[in-house]
Design an enzyme around this catalytic site. Structure first.
Site, PDB file in Angstrom:
ATOM      1  N   LYS A  63      -3.613   5.522   9.244  1.00 55.81           N
ATOM      2  CA  LYS A  63      -4.617   6.062   8.040  1.00 55.81           C
ATOM      3  C   LYS A  63      -5.897   7.153   8.227  1.00 55.81           C
ATOM      4  CE  LYS A  63      -7.809   4.198   4.897  1.00 55.81           C
ATOM      5  NZ  LYS A  63      -8.614   2.197   4.578  1.00 55.81           N
TER       6      LYS A  63
ATOM      7  N   SER B 114     -12.139  -3.577   1.304  1.00 53.43           N
ATOM      8  CA  SER B 114     -12.700  -3.057   3.198  1.00 53.43           C
ATOM      9  C   SER B 114     -14.618  -2.926   3.744  1.00 53.43           C
ATOM     10  CB  SER B 114     -12.127  -1.709   2.661  1.00 53.43           C
ATOM     11  OG  SER B 114     -10.602  -1.913   3.349  1.00 53.43           O
TER      12      SER B 114
ATOM     13  N   ARG C  14       0.175  -1.099  -0.410  1.00 51.06           N
ATOM     14  CA  ARG C  14       0.017  -0.165   0.286  1.00 51.06           C
ATOM     15  C   ARG C  14       0.773   1.314  -0.552  1.00 51.06           C
ATOM     16  NH1 ARG C  14      -2.359   3.777   3.761  1.00 51.06           N
ATOM     17  NH2 ARG C  14      -4.419   3.801   3.357  1.00 51.06           N
TER      18      ARG C  14
END
Length: 207
Positions: free
Chosen positions: A137, A108, A39
């Protein structure tokens, strides 16, 4: 490809900076990480493709799959094992069509409405959370806690991995909620010893 969600590492290039992305992943896998997601919201596709190819070399022979976050083109070009998408990313249907039946596709989810709308027949697993607020995040959804995790896991009837502010001491809480594993970022990335950090999760789950 068979996969094990028990300890799912999501990489963060900034947190891995001192130790290096490949070294962090190699060390974490040696410590017990079972699946790795690349990511990087700031890298270009070309940069991510190069990163993914390096990680594929690191993971060769380990049986640990490499999943790409969001970037379908990167997953295809790097021949990654799968793709993980969020609610506003590439559609699951498009990911499955492009990557084929053997790819690992994850989504998700944070709410029952999102779960109800998900094309479950096309998914291999769901990432459920965040369980807690996390600095890894900045734009995360409302934390759901362990009760929310348990409710979503029970409803989804798919392999599931919990994410969001989780530490080794939360391992058994996650298991009791019914999830198949934990996904972590900062609890392994950026730690002085990623292998030891991973082993702490495995030990906590076994206890």
């Amino acid at each position: 490809m068979p996969f094990d969600l028990s300890l799912y590492l999501v990489t963060d290039a900034a947190l891995c900076h001192d130790y290096g992305l490949e070294n962090t992943v190699e060390s974490a896998v040696n410590g017990g990480v079972t699946i790795v997601q690349l990511r990087d919201k700031h890298a270009s596709d070309a940069q991510m493709i190069a990163q993914a190819k390096r990680l594929k070399s690191v993971l060769a022979g380990t049986g640990v799959p490499l999943i790409i976050n969001d970037r379908l083109a990167v997953a295809l070009e790097s021949q990654a094992d799968g793709l993980h998408v969020g609610q506003s990313d590439t559609a699951v249907q498009a990911a499955r069509a492009a990557m084929g039946e053997q790819a690992i596709i994850g989504l998700s989810i944070n709410t029952h409405a999102q779960l109800d709308a998900a094309p479950r027949a096309l998914l291999d697993y769901v990432g459920v959370g965040p369980v807690f607020a996390t600095g890894s995040k900045q734009d995360h959804a409302q934390p759901i806690g362990f009760d929310g995790l348990a409710a979503l896991v029970a409803a989804c009837r798919l392999p599931s991995v919990a994410i969001g502010g989780l530490k080794a001491e939360h391992s058994n809480h996650v298991r009791r909620a019914g999830a198949d594993g934990l996904a972590v970022i900062s609890a392994i990335c950026g730690q002085p010893d990623p292998a030891q950090a991973a082993r702490a999760f495995k030990a906590a789950t076994a206890s």
